[in-house]
Scaffold this motif. Sequence first.
Motif, PDB file in Angstrom:
ATOM      1  N   GLU A   1      19.977 -16.273 -15.780  1.00 20.63           N
ATOM      2  CA  GLU A   1      19.250 -16.006 -17.033  1.00 20.63           C
ATOM      3  C   GLU A   1      19.178 -17.280 -17.872  1.00 20.63           C
ATOM      4  O   GLU A   1      18.136 -17.593 -18.440  1.00 20.63           O
ATOM      5  N   GLY A   2      20.279 -18.023 -17.947  1.00 21.71           N
ATOM      6  CA  GLY A   2      20.266 -19.301 -18.667  1.00 21.71           C
ATOM      7  C   GLY A   2      19.346 -20.308 -18.005  1.00 21.71           C
ATOM      8  O   GLY A   2      18.589 -21.017 -18.680  1.00 21.71           O
TER       9      GLY A   2
ATOM     10  N   ALA B   1      16.751 -19.603 -16.134  1.00 17.24           N
ATOM     11  CA  ALA B   1      15.385 -19.134 -16.358  1.00 17.24           C
ATOM     12  C   ALA B   1      14.913 -19.486 -17.767  1.00 17.24           C
ATOM     13  O   ALA B   1      13.764 -19.901 -17.964  1.00 17.24           O
ATOM     14  N   TYR B   2      15.799 -19.343 -18.755  1.00 17.40           N
ATOM     15  CA  TYR B   2      15.447 -19.703 -20.136  1.00 17.40           C
ATOM     16  C   TYR B   2      15.078 -21.180 -20.214  1.00 17.40           C
ATOM     17  O   TYR B   2      14.039 -21.546 -20.767  1.00 17.40           O
TER      18      TYR B   2
ATOM     19  N   HIS C   1      11.804 -21.898 -18.389  1.00 21.74           N
ATOM     20  CA  HIS C   1      10.659 -21.342 -19.105  1.00 21.74           C
ATOM     21  C   HIS C   1      10.365 -22.145 -20.375  1.00 21.74           C
ATOM     22  O   HIS C   1       9.220 -22.482 -20.658  1.00 21.74           O
ATOM     23  N   ARG C   2      11.407 -22.448 -21.119  1.00 18.31           N
ATOM     24  CA  ARG C   2      11.231 -23.117 -22.409  1.00 18.31           C
ATOM     25  C   ARG C   2      10.782 -24.568 -22.271  1.00 18.31           C
ATOM     26  O   ARG C   2       9.867 -25.014 -22.937  1.00 18.31           O
TER      27      ARG C   2
ATOM     28  N   TYR D   1      18.427 -12.309  -8.630  1.00 18.60           N
ATOM     29  CA  TYR D   1      17.830 -12.497  -9.960  1.00 18.60           C
ATOM     30  C   TYR D   1      16.305 -12.502  -9.846  1.00 18.60           C
ATOM     31  O   TYR D   1      15.613 -11.902 -10.665  1.00 18.60           O
TER      32      TYR D   1
ATOM     33  N   TYR E   1      13.950 -10.008 -11.806  1.00 15.24           N
ATOM     34  CA  TYR E   1      12.892 -10.573 -12.650  1.00 15.24           C
ATOM     35  C   TYR E   1      11.536 -10.010 -12.235  1.00 15.24           C
ATOM     36  O   TYR E   1      10.740  -9.604 -13.078  1.00 15.24           O
TER      37      TYR E   1
ATOM     38  N   HIS F   1       9.001  -9.763 -24.668  1.00 14.01           N
ATOM     39  CA  HIS F   1       8.120 -10.499 -23.760  1.00 14.01           C
ATOM     40  C   HIS F   1       6.665 -10.396 -24.221  1.00 14.01           C
ATOM     41  O   HIS F   1       5.908 -11.364 -24.125  1.00 14.01           O
TER      42      HIS F   1
ATOM     43  N   SER G   1      10.974 -16.262 -27.696  1.00 10.30           N
ATOM     44  CA  SER G   1      11.563 -15.449 -26.634  1.00 10.30           C
ATOM     45  C   SER G   1      11.264 -15.986 -25.232  1.00 10.30           C
ATOM     46  O   SER G   1      10.323 -15.561 -24.576  1.00 10.30           O
TER      47      SER G   1
ATOM     48  N   GLY H   1      13.824 -16.215 -22.766  1.00 14.31           N
ATOM     49  CA  GLY H   1      14.656 -15.553 -21.770  1.00 14.31           C
ATOM     50  C   GLY H   1      13.964 -14.287 -21.324  1.00 14.31           C
ATOM     51  O   GLY H   1      12.862 -13.980 -21.776  1.00 14.31           O
TER      52      GLY H   1
ATOM     53  N   ALA I   1      17.118 -10.670 -24.742  1.00 17.23           N
ATOM     54  CA  ALA I   1      16.018 -10.921 -25.656  1.00 17.23           C
ATOM     55  C   ALA I   1      16.461 -10.731 -27.099  1.00 17.23           C
ATOM     56  O   ALA I   1      17.209  -9.801 -27.398  1.00 17.23           O
TER      57      ALA I   1
END
Length: 178
Positions: free
Chosen positions: A18-19, A21-22, A25-26, A88, A92, A122, A136, A138, A142
């Motif tokens: 999750e970290g 992916a954050y 994504h960011r 994951y 997802y 999301h 947002s 993650g 969320a």
Amino acid sequence: MSFWPALLLFLATVALMEGFAYVMHRWVMHGWGWFLHESHHRARHGNWELNDLYAAIFAVPSFVMILGGVQLGWWPGFTWIGAGIAAYGAIYFGFHDVIVHKRLPTRYLPKSAYMKRIIQAHRLHHVVETKEGNVSFGFLIAPKPEDLKAELKRRGRAGVRAAAGVERERVQGTSSRT
């Protein structure tokens, strides 16, 4: 590798993804990788979008680790790390592509507060069509939707998609507002 350490490694990998992916994504998808991700912030025409290449890119480390751990004589823990990455990815896919974006037909209706929260977070991420100004990043964790709405308002709604009726009025040059 014995069962309990393997299971712990697998579960830790799923949680740590999750970290990862954050961050991806960011700072990648909404950074230098926007050329692929931009398609995900636009209306999709057909079954695929350029952003889908990220799934293939992120599957490579999982595949390599599982192969190395099972067939190439690497440390057995790599098998469980690779499996955690794959798990994951499956989670997802289920949440993101099936439940949120409805890319596969389902009759699922979220009932739990958690599911409603991640779906709304999301969707608030997707009201911004541009690379910057999003909220947002993650997915399984969320922020509260109220906090996200406040942040979008604080940012002056830069890049926020106009509501369908407002966009139609702007294009047609008419307005019912005074």
